[in-house]
Scaffold this motif. Structure first.
Motif, PDB file in Angstrom:
ATOM      1  N   LEU A   1       1.764  -7.767 -11.918  1.00 32.11           N
ATOM      2  CA  LEU A   1       3.050  -7.633 -11.220  1.00 32.11           C
ATOM      3  C   LEU A   1       3.741  -6.328 -11.604  1.00 32.11           C
ATOM      4  N   GLU A   2       3.957  -5.443 -10.633  1.00 36.55           N
ATOM      5  CA  GLU A   2       4.678  -4.197 -10.936  1.00 36.55           C
ATOM      6  C   GLU A   2       6.091  -4.508 -11.433  1.00 36.55           C
ATOM      7  N   LYS A   3       6.638  -3.574 -12.197  1.00 29.82           N
ATOM      8  CA  LYS A   3       8.006  -3.735 -12.677  1.00 29.82           C
ATOM      9  C   LYS A   3       8.977  -3.401 -11.558  1.00 29.82           C
ATOM     10  N   PRO A   4      10.206  -3.874 -11.555  1.00 34.96           N
ATOM     11  CA  PRO A   4      10.716  -4.922 -12.416  1.00 34.96           C
ATOM     12  C   PRO A   4      10.058  -6.246 -12.046  1.00 34.96           C
TER      13      PRO A   4
ATOM     14  N   PRO B   1       4.924   9.726 -14.198  1.00 34.23           N
ATOM     15  CA  PRO B   1       3.724   8.961 -13.846  1.00 34.23           C
ATOM     16  C   PRO B   1       3.086   9.438 -12.542  1.00 34.23           C
ATOM     17  N   TYR B   2       3.770  10.338 -11.839  1.00 36.28           N
ATOM     18  CA  TYR B   2       3.306  10.684 -10.486  1.00 36.28           C
ATOM     19  C   TYR B   2       2.229  11.756 -10.465  1.00 36.28           C
ATOM     20  N   ILE B   3       1.959  12.366 -11.608  1.00 32.68           N
ATOM     21  CA  ILE B   3       0.817  13.277 -11.696  1.00 32.68           C
ATOM     22  C   ILE B   3      -0.124  12.662 -12.724  1.00 32.68           C
TER      23      ILE B   3
ATOM     24  N   ALA C   1       0.842  -1.208   0.000  1.00 33.98           N
ATOM     25  CA  ALA C   1       0.000   0.000   0.000  1.00 33.98           C
ATOM     26  C   ALA C   1       0.869   1.247   0.000  1.00 33.98           C
ATOM     27  N   GLY C   2       2.001   1.178  -0.701  1.00 29.39           N
ATOM     28  CA  GLY C   2       2.942   2.313  -0.703  1.00 29.39           C
ATOM     29  C   GLY C   2       2.583   3.368  -1.736  1.00 29.39           C
ATOM     30  N   GLU C   3       3.642   4.032  -2.242  1.00 24.70           N
ATOM     31  CA  GLU C   3       3.440   5.180  -3.142  1.00 24.70           C
ATOM     32  C   GLU C   3       2.665   4.811  -4.390  1.00 24.70           C
ATOM     33  N   VAL C   4       3.081   3.731  -5.047  1.00 23.49           N
ATOM     34  CA  VAL C   4       2.451   3.423  -6.335  1.00 23.49           C
ATOM     35  C   VAL C   4       0.986   3.026  -6.138  1.00 23.49           C
ATOM     36  N   ALA C   5       0.698   2.352  -5.022  1.00 19.72           N
ATOM     37  CA  ALA C   5      -0.695   1.989  -4.740  1.00 19.72           C
ATOM     38  C   ALA C   5      -1.527   3.243  -4.505  1.00 19.72           C
TER      39      ALA C   5
ATOM     40  N   ASN D   1      11.946  -7.328  12.039  1.00 17.56           N
ATOM     41  CA  ASN D   1      12.404  -8.524  11.309  1.00 17.56           C
ATOM     42  C   ASN D   1      12.046  -8.436   9.828  1.00 17.56           C
ATOM     43  N   ILE D   2      10.923  -7.811   9.495  1.00 13.12           N
ATOM     44  CA  ILE D   2      10.527  -7.675   8.087  1.00 13.12           C
ATOM     45  C   ILE D   2      11.465  -6.694   7.380  1.00 13.12           C
ATOM     46  N   LEU D   3      11.757  -5.592   8.059  1.00 13.85           N
ATOM     47  CA  LEU D   3      12.661  -4.595   7.456  1.00 13.85           C
ATOM     48  C   LEU D   3      14.060  -5.180   7.245  1.00 13.85           C
TER      49      LEU D   3
ATOM     50  N   TYR E   1      -3.074  -5.623   1.697  1.00 10.10           N
ATOM     51  CA  TYR E   1      -2.049  -6.076   2.651  1.00 10.10           C
ATOM     52  C   TYR E   1      -0.977  -5.005   2.749  1.00 10.10           C
ATOM     53  N   ASP E   2      -0.502  -4.725   3.941  1.00  5.06           N
ATOM     54  CA  ASP E   2       0.741  -3.975   4.116  1.00  5.06           C
ATOM     55  C   ASP E   2       1.296  -4.305   5.493  1.00  5.06           C
ATOM     56  N   PRO E   3       2.633  -4.399   5.608  1.00  3.21           N
ATOM     57  CA  PRO E   3       3.205  -4.723   6.923  1.00  3.21           C
ATOM     58  C   PRO E   3       3.167  -3.539   7.890  1.00  3.21           C
TER      59      PRO E   3
ATOM     60  N   ILE F   1       0.720  -7.083  -7.299  1.00  2.00           N
ATOM     61  CA  ILE F   1       1.929  -7.173  -6.466  1.00  2.00           C
ATOM     62  C   ILE F   1       2.615  -5.811  -6.517  1.00  2.00           C
ATOM     63  N   LEU F   2       2.513  -5.067  -5.409  1.00  2.00           N
ATOM     64  CA  LEU F   2       3.039  -3.700  -5.333  1.00  2.00           C
ATOM     65  C   LEU F   2       4.031  -3.591  -4.176  1.00  2.00           C
ATOM     66  N   SER F   3       4.672  -4.710  -3.884  1.00  2.97           N
ATOM     67  CA  SER F   3       5.626  -4.751  -2.784  1.00  2.97           C
ATOM     68  C   SER F   3       7.012  -4.363  -3.307  1.00  2.97           C
ATOM     69  N   PRO F   4       8.006  -4.193  -2.410  1.00  2.00           N
ATOM     70  CA  PRO F   4       9.357  -3.878  -2.875  1.00  2.00           C
ATOM     71  C   PRO F   4       9.875  -4.950  -3.854  1.00  2.00           C
ATOM     72  N   ASP F   5      10.722  -4.507  -4.790  1.00  2.00           N
ATOM     73  CA  ASP F   5      11.161  -5.358  -5.914  1.00  2.00           C
ATOM     74  C   ASP F   5      11.643  -6.748  -5.487  1.00  2.00           C
ATOM     75  N   GLN F   6      12.397  -6.800  -4.379  1.00  2.00           N
ATOM     76  CA  GLN F   6      13.024  -8.076  -3.990  1.00  2.00           C
ATOM     77  C   GLN F   6      11.995  -9.128  -3.576  1.00  2.00           C
ATOM     78  N   PHE F   7      10.738  -8.711  -3.351  1.00  2.00           N
ATOM     79  CA  PHE F   7       9.695  -9.677  -2.974  1.00  2.00           C
ATOM     80  C   PHE F   7       8.786 -10.043  -4.131  1.00  2.00           C
ATOM     81  N   HIS F   8       9.010  -9.429  -5.297  1.00  2.00           N
ATOM     82  CA  HIS F   8       8.076  -9.670  -6.401  1.00  2.00           C
ATOM     83  C   HIS F   8       7.937 -11.152  -6.741  1.00  2.00           C
ATOM     84  N   GLY F   9       9.094 -11.842  -6.835  1.00  2.00           N
ATOM     85  CA  GLY F   9       9.056 -13.255  -7.221  1.00  2.00           C
ATOM     86  C   GLY F   9       8.318 -14.091  -6.188  1.00  2.00           C
TER      87      GLY F   9
HETATM   88  N1  LIG Z   1       4.996   1.551 -12.866  1.00  2.00           N
HETATM   89  C1  LIG Z   1       5.492   2.596 -12.259  1.00  2.00           C
HETATM   90  O1  LIG Z   1       5.593   3.684 -12.819  1.00  2.00           O
HETATM   91  C2  LIG Z   1       5.940   2.470 -10.828  1.00  2.00           C
HETATM   92  C3  LIG Z   1       6.066   3.608 -10.044  1.00  2.00           C
HETATM   93  C4  LIG Z   1       6.483   3.454  -8.730  1.00  2.00           C
HETATM   94  C5  LIG Z   1       6.758   2.197  -8.216  1.00  2.00           C
HETATM   95  N2  LIG Z   1       6.638   1.103  -9.018  1.00  2.00           N
HETATM   96  C6  LIG Z   1       6.951  -0.245  -8.473  1.00  2.00           C
HETATM   97  O2  LIG Z   1       5.964  -0.583  -7.497  1.00  2.00           O
HETATM   98  C7  LIG Z   1       6.550  -1.290  -6.402  1.00  2.00           C
HETATM   99  C8  LIG Z   1       6.251  -0.547  -5.104  1.00  2.00           C
HETATM  100  O3  LIG Z   1       6.834   0.737  -5.206  1.00  2.00           O
HETATM  101  P1  LIG Z   1       6.405   1.924  -4.232  1.00  2.00           P
HETATM  102  O4  LIG Z   1       6.971   3.147  -4.826  1.00  2.00           O
HETATM  103  O5  LIG Z   1       4.960   1.855  -3.913  1.00  2.00           O
HETATM  104  O6  LIG Z   1       7.262   1.539  -2.932  1.00  2.00           O
HETATM  105  P2  LIG Z   1       6.947   1.875  -1.421  1.00  2.00           P
HETATM  106  O7  LIG Z   1       8.169   1.537  -0.664  1.00  2.00           O
HETATM  107  O8  LIG Z   1       6.333   3.203  -1.298  1.00  2.00           O
HETATM  108  O9  LIG Z   1       5.811   0.820  -1.076  1.00  2.00           O
HETATM  109  C9  LIG Z   1       6.021  -0.555  -0.923  1.00  2.00           C
HETATM  110  C10 LIG Z   1       4.993  -1.059   0.066  1.00  2.00           C
HETATM  111  O10 LIG Z   1       5.130  -2.457   0.192  1.00  2.00           O
HETATM  112  C11 LIG Z   1       5.003  -2.774   1.552  1.00  2.00           C
HETATM  113  N3  LIG Z   1       5.596  -4.104   1.752  1.00  2.00           N
HETATM  114  C12 LIG Z   1       5.014  -5.236   1.353  1.00  2.00           C
HETATM  115  N4  LIG Z   1       5.752  -6.296   1.741  1.00  2.00           N
HETATM  116  C13 LIG Z   1       6.817  -5.824   2.348  1.00  2.00           C
HETATM  117  C14 LIG Z   1       7.921  -6.435   2.947  1.00  2.00           C
HETATM  118  N5  LIG Z   1       8.076  -7.774   2.993  1.00  2.00           N
HETATM  119  N6  LIG Z   1       8.873  -5.646   3.467  1.00  2.00           N
HETATM  120  C15 LIG Z   1       8.747  -4.323   3.439  1.00  2.00           C
HETATM  121  N7  LIG Z   1       7.679  -3.695   2.877  1.00  2.00           N
HETATM  122  C16 LIG Z   1       6.733  -4.450   2.352  1.00  2.00           C
HETATM  123  C17 LIG Z   1       5.622  -1.592   2.297  1.00  2.00           C
HETATM  124  O11 LIG Z   1       5.138  -1.441   3.609  1.00  2.00           O
HETATM  125  C18 LIG Z   1       5.199  -0.413   1.432  1.00  2.00           C
HETATM  126  O12 LIG Z   1       3.975   0.153   1.870  1.00  2.00           O
HETATM  127  C19 LIG Z   1       8.053  -1.370  -6.717  1.00  2.00           C
HETATM  128  O13 LIG Z   1       8.334  -2.628  -7.249  1.00  2.00           O
HETATM  129  C20 LIG Z   1       8.289  -0.284  -7.756  1.00  2.00           C
HETATM  130  O14 LIG Z   1       9.319  -0.610  -8.663  1.00  2.00           O
HETATM  131  C21 LIG Z   1       6.214   1.222 -10.294  1.00  2.00           C
END
Ligand SMILES: NC(=O)c1ccc[n+]([C@@H]2O[C@H](COP(=O)([O-])OP(=O)(O)OC[C@H]3O[C@@H](n4cnc5c(N)ncnc54)[C@H](O)[C@@H]3O)[C@@H](O)[C@H]2O)c1
Length: 361
Positions: A96-99, A286-288, A11-15, A178-180, A36-38, A73-81
């Motif tokens: 699945l968000e990129k990458p 993409p942010y506006i 539920a981060g920035e992109v969401a 532990n999640i961080l 879901y968000d931690p 799937i909008l979680s940090p990249d390392q969790f995408h898989g």
């Molecule tokens: N298509 C686009 O233009 C675009 C733009 C921004 C981000 N993205 C992608 O979207 C994804 C999310 O980016 P964002 O900018 O929202 O990032 P962000 O850090 O703002 O949000 C990520 C969210 O995932 C949560 N999360 C889920 N599982 C987690 C875990 N195990 N550990 C820590 N945090 C966890 C975090 O709490 C956080 O709210 C990234 O993969 C990014 O590359 C794509």
């Protein structure tokens, strides 16, 4: 129209800034039923703001929600898989968000998990869905043999735009330690597995920039002109925030330039040149929401010279990709950005890094 019950994993920035506003416009296609968000604070703020009925602080419980058809799937990249595989195993279609992943090994495991599945899995390469891009694809057919391409990601990063104009709920130091810790360790392990244990901080950062920002342009380049055969040379500077690469397509080369700095502009452009034609595809930040893209096509003869502008296109690429995902899930149309195609993009990022490492004294 059949509606998809959707859950957002992250539920981060992109969401908050991108997908939830677009999904609100697409209520004829989607019901957002779970989040879901931690971070408990982010989870409750975003859930309340967007009126999402079921909120989860546990991934397994979220994916087991019997009301879900599909998951973003909008979680940090390392969790995408890991997250995408778990979603498929739980029987959910995957956006699945990129990458797609940070490493080819992780992506291969995901592709294998999806191979025998009837579920849809789509990589959200939104630039490939931008109206300016699809207009460019059409115009490419009118061009003579390609001689040269330039691809630029010369940008000021997202926070400048959204910190000034939008509200984003951020964690109030409430993500469990532990999640961080596991997240940082997993990210570093992924970066080092690609760049090498001895890779400099600038090289590690450059790989993050390539997979975070560059992969947008590199995937669009691949879809438009095919994947480059090899990386001729590459250079990384400014702590990884400046990357240059020369890419060999056989009959022509692409010059890729990436600079992240604090000048407030977003120059994400693909230029393709033949002997007498030039095609420019422009994207904006993409942010506006709903900033227009445009496509410019120049044709020259011995006696004439014309420039046509297509657009400005106000339809949001994120809306187009979510319409496409809906169509893929409900009507079974083939996904335009499948998991397997993302392998070439990760390979290219890896080869750019390897070439930069070779060129560093
Ligand atoms: N298509 C686009 O233009 C675009 C733009 C921004 C981000 N993205 C992608 O979207 C994804 C999310 O980016 P964002 O900018 O929202 O990032 P962000 O850090 O703002 O949000 C990520 C969210 O995932 C949560 N999360 C889920 N599982 C987690 C875990 N195990 N550990 C820590 N945090 C966890 C975090 O709490 C956080 O709210 C990234 O993969 C990014 O590359 C794509």
């Amino acid at each position: 129209m059949k509606k998809i019950s959707l859950g957002l994993l992250g539920a981060g920035e992109v969401a908050q800034l991108i997908h939830l506003p677009v999904l609100r416009q697409l209520q004829d296609r989607y019901d957002v039923v779970a989040l879901y968000d931690p971070s408990p604070s982010v989870l409750s703020k975003v859930g309340m703001t967007w009126n999402i009925p079921r909120l989860y602080g546990d991934v397994e419980a979220f994916l087991a929600d019997a009301g879900l058809d599909a998951v973003m799937i909008l979680s940090p990249d390392q969790f995408h898989g890991t997250h995408a595989r778990a979603a498929l195993q739980a029987g959910r279609h995957v956006f699945l968000e990129k990458p797609a992943c940070l490493t080819i090994a992780d992506l291969d495991a995901l592709i294998a998990a999806h191979r025998a599945s009837p579920l849809v899995a789509m990589v959200a390469y939104m630039r490939c869905y931008a109206p300016a891009f699809t207009q460019g694809q059409k115009l490419l057919g009118q061009m003579d043999e390609i001689r040269y391409a330039r691809v630029r990601d010369i940008i000021c990063e997202g926070p400048w735009y959204f910190q000034n104009w939008s509200d984003v709920a951020t964690p109030e130091d409430d993500i469990p330690t532990n999640i961080l810790t596991a997240g940082r360790a997993a990210r570093l392990a992924d970066l080092k597995s690609v760049c090498g244990d001895e890779a400099s901080p600038a090289i590690l950062k450059a790989y993050e920039v390539l997979t975070g920002l560059g992969v947008h342009s590199l995937s669009a380049l691949r879809v438009l002109l095919g994947a480059p055969r090899r990386v001729i040379s590459a250079h990384v500077a400014r702590g990884g925030l400046q990357i240059n690469a020369l890419l060999d397509h056989g009959d022509f080369i692409t010059n890729y330039e990436c600079v992240i700095d604090d000048v407030v502009r977003f120059d994400a452009t693909i230029e393709v040149m033949s002997g007498r034609e030039k095609l420019d595809i422009h994207y904006d930040t993409p942010y506006i929401r709903n900033l227009p893209g445009r496509t410019i096509f120049q044709q020259s003869t011995e006696t004439d010279n014309t420039i046509q502008t297509f657009g400005p296109f106000y339809k949001d690429p994120f809306r187009v990709e979510l319409e496409h995902f809906h169509d893929a899930v409900t009507n079974g149309i083939p996904v335009q950005t499948p998991l397997a195609d993302a392998t070439a993009d990760l390979e290219l990022c890896r080869h750019i890094i390897a070439a930069a490492q070779r060129s560093t004294p």
